[in-house]
Design a protein around this motif. Structure first.
Motif, PDB file in Angstrom:
ATOM      1  N   LEU A 151     104.264 -41.420  18.721  1.00  0.00           N
ATOM      2  CA  LEU A 151     103.583 -42.616  18.231  1.00  0.00           C
ATOM      3  C   LEU A 151     104.191 -43.076  16.908  1.00  0.00           C
ATOM      4  O   LEU A 151     104.336 -42.288  15.970  1.00  0.00           O
ATOM      5  CB  LEU A 151     102.091 -42.322  18.046  1.00  0.00           C
ATOM      6  N   SER A 152     104.537 -44.344  16.843  1.00  0.00           N
ATOM      7  CA  SER A 152     105.147 -44.938  15.655  1.00  0.00           C
ATOM      8  C   SER A 152     104.063 -45.563  14.773  1.00  0.00           C
ATOM      9  O   SER A 152     102.900 -45.676  15.189  1.00  0.00           O
ATOM     10  CB  SER A 152     106.132 -46.026  16.090  1.00  0.00           C
ATOM     11  N   PRO A 153     104.414 -46.011  13.563  1.00  0.00           N
ATOM     12  CA  PRO A 153     103.434 -46.726  12.729  1.00  0.00           C
ATOM     13  C   PRO A 153     102.846 -47.945  13.442  1.00  0.00           C
ATOM     14  O   PRO A 153     101.667 -48.266  13.262  1.00  0.00           O
ATOM     15  CB  PRO A 153     104.258 -47.134  11.502  1.00  0.00           C
ATOM     16  N   GLU A 154     103.675 -48.604  14.257  1.00  0.00           N
ATOM     17  CA  GLU A 154     103.183 -49.762  15.018  1.00  0.00           C
ATOM     18  C   GLU A 154     102.139 -49.322  16.048  1.00  0.00           C
ATOM     19  O   GLU A 154     101.159 -50.031  16.304  1.00  0.00           O
ATOM     20  CB  GLU A 154     104.353 -50.463  15.721  1.00  0.00           C
ATOM     21  N   ASP A 155     102.357 -48.142  16.631  1.00  0.00           N
ATOM     22  CA  ASP A 155     101.385 -47.614  17.599  1.00  0.00           C
ATOM     23  C   ASP A 155     100.065 -47.273  16.912  1.00  0.00           C
ATOM     24  O   ASP A 155      98.987 -47.468  17.486  1.00  0.00           O
ATOM     25  CB  ASP A 155     101.941 -46.361  18.283  1.00  0.00           C
ATOM     26  N   ILE A 156     100.157 -46.750  15.690  1.00  0.00           N
ATOM     27  CA  ILE A 156      98.939 -46.436  14.929  1.00  0.00           C
ATOM     28  C   ILE A 156      98.114 -47.706  14.737  1.00  0.00           C
ATOM     29  O   ILE A 156      96.896 -47.723  14.949  1.00  0.00           O
ATOM     30  CB  ILE A 156      99.293 -45.819  13.558  1.00  0.00           C
ATOM     31  N   GLU A 157      98.799 -48.777  14.360  1.00  0.00           N
ATOM     32  CA  GLU A 157      98.127 -50.059  14.146  1.00  0.00           C
ATOM     33  C   GLU A 157      97.500 -50.565  15.445  1.00  0.00           C
ATOM     34  O   GLU A 157      96.344 -51.008  15.468  1.00  0.00           O
ATOM     35  CB  GLU A 157      99.143 -51.078  13.615  1.00  0.00           C
ATOM     36  N   ALA A 158      98.262 -50.472  16.539  1.00  0.00           N
ATOM     37  CA  ALA A 158      97.762 -50.960  17.832  1.00  0.00           C
ATOM     38  C   ALA A 158      96.554 -50.148  18.305  1.00  0.00           C
ATOM     39  O   ALA A 158      95.565 -50.716  18.791  1.00  0.00           O
ATOM     40  CB  ALA A 158      98.881 -50.904  18.868  1.00  0.00           C
ATOM     41  N   LEU A 159      96.619 -48.828  18.144  1.00  0.00           N
ATOM     42  CA  LEU A 159      95.512 -47.976  18.583  1.00  0.00           C
ATOM     43  C   LEU A 159      94.261 -48.200  17.742  1.00  0.00           C
ATOM     44  O   LEU A 159      93.139 -48.077  18.238  1.00  0.00           O
ATOM     45  CB  LEU A 159      95.924 -46.502  18.518  1.00  0.00           C
ATOM     46  N   SER A 160      94.455 -48.540  16.471  1.00  0.00           N
ATOM     47  CA  SER A 160      93.300 -48.787  15.602  1.00  0.00           C
ATOM     48  C   SER A 160      92.515 -50.017  16.054  1.00  0.00           C
ATOM     49  O   SER A 160      91.330 -50.159  15.745  1.00  0.00           O
ATOM     50  CB  SER A 160      93.750 -48.962  14.148  1.00  0.00           C
ATOM     51  N   LYS A 161      93.181 -50.893  16.808  1.00  0.00           N
ATOM     52  CA  LYS A 161      92.527 -52.106  17.303  1.00  0.00           C
ATOM     53  C   LYS A 161      92.055 -51.968  18.746  1.00  0.00           C
ATOM     54  O   LYS A 161      91.448 -52.887  19.298  1.00  0.00           O
ATOM     55  CB  LYS A 161      93.502 -53.282  17.192  1.00  0.00           C
ATOM     56  N   ASP A 162      92.375 -50.833  19.360  1.00  0.00           N
ATOM     57  CA  ASP A 162      91.973 -50.591  20.753  1.00  0.00           C
ATOM     58  C   ASP A 162      91.384 -49.182  20.833  1.00  0.00           C
ATOM     59  O   ASP A 162      92.064 -48.227  21.191  1.00  0.00           O
ATOM     60  CB  ASP A 162      93.186 -50.730  21.682  1.00  0.00           C
ATOM     61  N   LYS A 163      90.115 -49.058  20.459  1.00  0.00           N
ATOM     62  CA  LYS A 163      89.472 -47.744  20.370  1.00  0.00           C
ATOM     63  C   LYS A 163      89.445 -47.021  21.716  1.00  0.00           C
ATOM     64  O   LYS A 163      89.549 -45.798  21.772  1.00  0.00           O
ATOM     65  CB  LYS A 163      88.040 -47.890  19.838  1.00  0.00           C
ATOM     66  N   ARG A 164      89.303 -47.777  22.779  1.00  0.00           N
ATOM     67  CA  ARG A 164      89.264 -47.154  24.101  1.00  0.00           C
ATOM     68  C   ARG A 164      90.589 -46.452  24.405  1.00  0.00           C
ATOM     69  O   ARG A 164      90.612 -45.308  24.866  1.00  0.00           O
ATOM     70  CB  ARG A 164      88.970 -48.213  25.167  1.00  0.00           C
ATOM     71  N   LYS A 165      91.687 -47.140  24.118  1.00  0.00           N
ATOM     72  CA  LYS A 165      93.005 -46.543  24.337  1.00  0.00           C
ATOM     73  C   LYS A 165      93.229 -45.379  23.376  1.00  0.00           C
ATOM     74  O   LYS A 165      93.811 -44.354  23.752  1.00  0.00           O
ATOM     75  CB  LYS A 165      94.099 -47.595  24.153  1.00  0.00           C
ATOM     76  N   ALA A 166      92.748 -45.529  22.143  1.00  0.00           N
ATOM     77  CA  ALA A 166      92.896 -44.458  21.148  1.00  0.00           C
ATOM     78  C   ALA A 166      92.176 -43.197  21.609  1.00  0.00           C
ATOM     79  O   ALA A 166      92.697 -42.083  21.478  1.00  0.00           O
ATOM     80  CB  ALA A 166      92.353 -44.917  19.799  1.00  0.00           C
TER      81      ALA A 166
END
Length: 215
Positions: free
Chosen positions: A83-98
C-alpha cells in the motif's frame, strides 16, 4: 516450565483423533485461561507477536505500507498487499474497503515516516483489530521481517483473562505443534512474576473439534 511437552503431545493427539474429517485443513488452536491477574491494568495485558519454531502450517499474510524503492522491495519479497501513500488516502475515504483489507491481512509493517499518516487516517480501522503496523526504517529491505511474520502469531488479551491462538494445523506432527504451543506459553511464563499462580488452564482443539484439556 508451566506445561510439559508430553502433556501437550498427548492432548494434541487426542484433539486430532476426536476431530472428524473435513474438506479443509483444520487449524489446531490453543486456549489459555489466566487467573489472579487484573486485566484492567494495561501493564498486565499481553500484546505481543510470537515466532513459532515450526510455523503455523500455512503462511500468514503480511501487508506493507511503503513508498518508492521500498514498494519494489516489498513486491519482490512477495508481500500479500503493498500500500502506497495514495492507497492510504483512498482507503481513508472508503471505510468498507479499508475494513476488507485489514481483515484479509494478519500483520502489517510500514516505513516509519508513514506511521503518523496511517495512525491518523486508518487507526480507527487497524487499532481495534490489533493490526497497527510495525515500523521499519525508510528504504530498508522488508523481506526478513515479512518472512518472520509468516511464521508468527499475535497474542492479544485486551482486558480478558482468556486468549486463543493458532499453534499449527491438523496435518502437522503433534510434536511440532507442541513445540509451537510451548513457545506461546513462554510468553505467560516471562510476563508474570508468579506464572504458575496465573495460569489457570490450557486447552487444545481443532477448528471444528471438541476442546481437550491439557492442564
Amino acid at each position: 516450565m508451566l506445561v510439559g511437552k508430553d502433556e501437550l503431545v498427548k492432548a494434541i493427539n487426542e484433539a486430532i483423533s476426536k476431530s472428524k474429517g473435513r474438506k479443509f485443513t483444520e487449524t489446531v488452536e490453543m486456549a489459555v485461561n489466566l487467573r489472579n491477574v487484573d486485566m484492567k491494568k494495561p501493564e498486565n495485558r499481553i500484546d505481543t507477536i510470537v515466532l513459532l519454531p515450526h510455523g503455523v502450517g500455512k503462511p500468514r499474510k503480511v501487508g506493507v505500507f511503503a513508498r518508492g524503492e521500498t514498494v519494489i522491495k516489498a513486491r519482490n519479497a512477495n508481500a500479500d498487499v503493498v500500500l502506497s501513500p495514495e492507497d492510504i488516502e483512498a482507503l481513508s475515504k472508503d471505510k468498507r474497503k479499508a475494513r476488507k483489507v485489514a481483515n484479509s491481512v494478519d500483520f502489517f509493517i510500514a516505513e516509519a515516516p508513514l506511521m503518523p499518516e496511517i495512525g491518523k487516517k486508518l487507526g480507527s480501522i487497524l487499532g481495534p483489530r490489533g493490526k497497527i503496523p510495525q515500523p521499519i526504517p525508510p528504504l530498508s529491505d522488508p523481506k526478513p521481517i515479512i518472512e518472520r511474520l509468516r511464521s508468527s502469531v499475535k497474542i492479544r488479551t485486551r482486558d480478558k483473562t482468556t486468549f486463543h491462538v493458532p499453534v499449527g494445523v491438523k496435518t502437522m506432527k503433534p510434536d511440532a505443534i507442541a513445540d509451537n504451543a510451548l513457545e506461546v506459553l513462554k510468553v505467560v511464563e516471562n510476563k508474570y512474576e508468579n506464572p504458575s499462580l496465573v495460569l489457570k488452564s490450557v486447552y487444545v482443539k481443532t477448528t471444528m473439534g471438541p476442546a481437550v484439556r491439557v492442564i
